[in-house]
Motif scaffolding. Structure first.
Motif, PDB file in Angstrom:
ATOM      1  N   ALA A  17      -4.490  -6.318   8.444  1.00 24.12           N
ATOM      2  CA  ALA A  17      -5.399  -5.424   9.169  1.00 24.12           C
ATOM      3  C   ALA A  17      -5.128  -3.948   8.907  1.00 24.12           C
ATOM      4  O   ALA A  17      -5.789  -3.090   9.492  1.00 24.12           O
ATOM      5  N   GLN A  18      -4.212  -3.640   8.007  1.00 21.89           N
ATOM      6  CA  GLN A  18      -3.914  -2.228   7.730  1.00 21.89           C
ATOM      7  C   GLN A  18      -5.137  -1.549   7.134  1.00 21.89           C
ATOM      8  O   GLN A  18      -5.846  -2.115   6.316  1.00 21.89           O
ATOM      9  N   SER A  19      -5.368  -0.302   7.537  1.00 28.32           N
ATOM     10  CA  SER A  19      -6.521   0.453   7.053  1.00 28.32           C
ATOM     11  C   SER A  19      -6.220   1.106   5.714  1.00 28.32           C
ATOM     12  O   SER A  19      -5.096   1.516   5.454  1.00 28.32           O
ATOM     13  N   LEU A  20      -7.253   1.198   4.893  1.00 23.21           N
ATOM     14  CA  LEU A  20      -7.159   1.863   3.598  1.00 23.21           C
ATOM     15  C   LEU A  20      -7.973   3.144   3.622  1.00 23.21           C
ATOM     16  O   LEU A  20      -8.911   3.280   4.411  1.00 23.21           O
ATOM     17  N   LYS A  21      -7.618   4.061   2.729  1.00 23.87           N
ATOM     18  CA  LYS A  21      -8.427   5.264   2.528  1.00 23.87           C
ATOM     19  C   LYS A  21      -8.470   5.553   1.030  1.00 23.87           C
ATOM     20  O   LYS A  21      -7.584   5.091   0.288  1.00 23.87           O
ATOM     21  N   PRO A  22      -9.457   6.272   0.552  1.00 21.74           N
ATOM     22  CA  PRO A  22      -9.530   6.584  -0.873  1.00 21.74           C
ATOM     23  C   PRO A  22      -8.263   7.315  -1.328  1.00 21.74           C
ATOM     24  O   PRO A  22      -7.736   8.175  -0.626  1.00 21.74           O
ATOM     25  N   GLY A  23      -7.751   6.931  -2.502  1.00 22.98           N
ATOM     26  CA  GLY A  23      -6.542   7.523  -3.044  1.00 22.98           C
ATOM     27  C   GLY A  23      -5.299   6.676  -2.836  1.00 22.98           C
ATOM     28  O   GLY A  23      -4.263   6.938  -3.442  1.00 22.98           O
ATOM     29  N   ASP A  24      -5.366   5.654  -1.974  1.00 21.72           N
ATOM     30  CA  ASP A  24      -4.224   4.775  -1.739  1.00 21.72           C
ATOM     31  C   ASP A  24      -3.957   3.914  -2.975  1.00 21.72           C
ATOM     32  O   ASP A  24      -4.890   3.459  -3.637  1.00 21.72           O
ATOM     33  N   VAL A  64      -3.733  -1.016  -8.446  1.00 17.63           N
ATOM     34  CA  VAL A  64      -5.024  -0.335  -8.415  1.00 17.63           C
ATOM     35  C   VAL A  64      -4.981   0.841  -7.438  1.00 17.63           C
ATOM     36  O   VAL A  64      -4.198   0.839  -6.497  1.00 17.63           O
ATOM     37  N   VAL A  65      -5.832   1.826  -7.698  1.00 16.39           N
ATOM     38  CA  VAL A  65      -5.985   2.969  -6.806  1.00 16.39           C
ATOM     39  C   VAL A  65      -7.387   2.892  -6.209  1.00 16.39           C
ATOM     40  O   VAL A  65      -8.370   2.678  -6.927  1.00 16.39           O
ATOM     41  N   VAL A  66      -7.475   3.068  -4.898  1.00 12.36           N
ATOM     42  CA  VAL A  66      -8.750   2.964  -4.186  1.00 12.36           C
ATOM     43  C   VAL A  66      -9.602   4.199  -4.482  1.00 12.36           C
ATOM     44  O   VAL A  66      -9.172   5.329  -4.257  1.00 12.36           O
ATOM     45  N   VAL A  81      -2.667   0.390  -4.259  1.00  8.46           N
ATOM     46  CA  VAL A  81      -2.510  -0.980  -3.760  1.00  8.46           C
ATOM     47  C   VAL A  81      -1.912  -1.826  -4.874  1.00  8.46           C
ATOM     48  O   VAL A  81      -2.439  -1.864  -5.985  1.00  8.46           O
ATOM     49  N   ARG A  82      -0.807  -2.521  -4.551  1.00 16.57           N
ATOM     50  CA  ARG A  82      -0.176  -3.454  -5.485  1.00 16.57           C
ATOM     51  C   ARG A  82      -0.375  -4.857  -4.930  1.00 16.57           C
ATOM     52  O   ARG A  82       0.039  -5.142  -3.814  1.00 16.57           O
ATOM     53  N   VAL A 130       0.869  -1.169   0.000  1.00 12.87           N
ATOM     54  CA  VAL A 130       0.000   0.000   0.000  1.00 12.87           C
ATOM     55  C   VAL A 130       0.903   1.216   0.000  1.00 12.87           C
ATOM     56  O   VAL A 130       1.713   1.395   0.915  1.00 12.87           O
ATOM     57  N   ASN A 131       0.790   2.034  -1.028  1.00 10.65           N
ATOM     58  CA  ASN A 131       1.627   3.229  -1.199  1.00 10.65           C
ATOM     59  C   ASN A 131       3.112   2.897  -1.114  1.00 10.65           C
ATOM     60  O   ASN A 131       3.891   3.611  -0.492  1.00 10.65           O
TER      61      ASN A 131
END
Length: 124
Positions: free
Chosen positions: A45-52, A65-67, A54-55, A37-38
């Motif tokens: 359990a890592q949290s995601l937010k829009p704009g991250d 992909v981008v969230v 992800v490989r 992630v980034n």
């Protein structure tokens, strides 16, 4: 169920947007270091937010992909496509991927040397 607030686990999101067949496979990929992630290795359990960004590397192919949206539940493919922006490179042709591990019929079991060569070919 589409949500834009709160946080979502990486493994859950990968499963929800249909990048992995099961949540257990998504969590295993995170634990094995196949999810970033980034640019940094992600735990399940890592949290995601829009704009991250992800490989995900599954089955020998990397998806980038981008969230766009956070979702917790698995949804249909059309809705899942709206939750991400796919920046993945094109997949290699099937002929190139499948030809690396084929042996002639009746050739017997591979020797230790053959096995190492096959493993080396598959990693590339």
């Amino acid at each position: 169920m589409v949500e834009d607030e709160g946080s979502v686990r990486v493994d859950s999101w990968i499963w929800s947007v249909r990048l992995a067949k099961t949540r257990a496979l998504a969590a295993a990929a995170c634990r094995a270091g196949h999810v970033q992630v980034n640019g940094e290795r992600a735990k399940p359990a890592q949290s995601l937010k829009p704009g991250d960004e992800v490989r995900v590397r599954l089955e020998g192919y990397e998806r980038v992909v981008v969230v766009k949206r956070l979702i917790r539940k698995r949804v249909g493919a059309a809705v899942a496509a709206e939750c991400l922006v796919d920046n993945s490179p094109p997949r290699p042709p099937r002929e190139l991927v499948a030809s690396a591990g084929e042996r002639d019929r009746g050739a017997g079991r591979p020797t230790k040397r053959d096995r190492r060569e096959l493993d080396q070919l598959r990693r590339r």
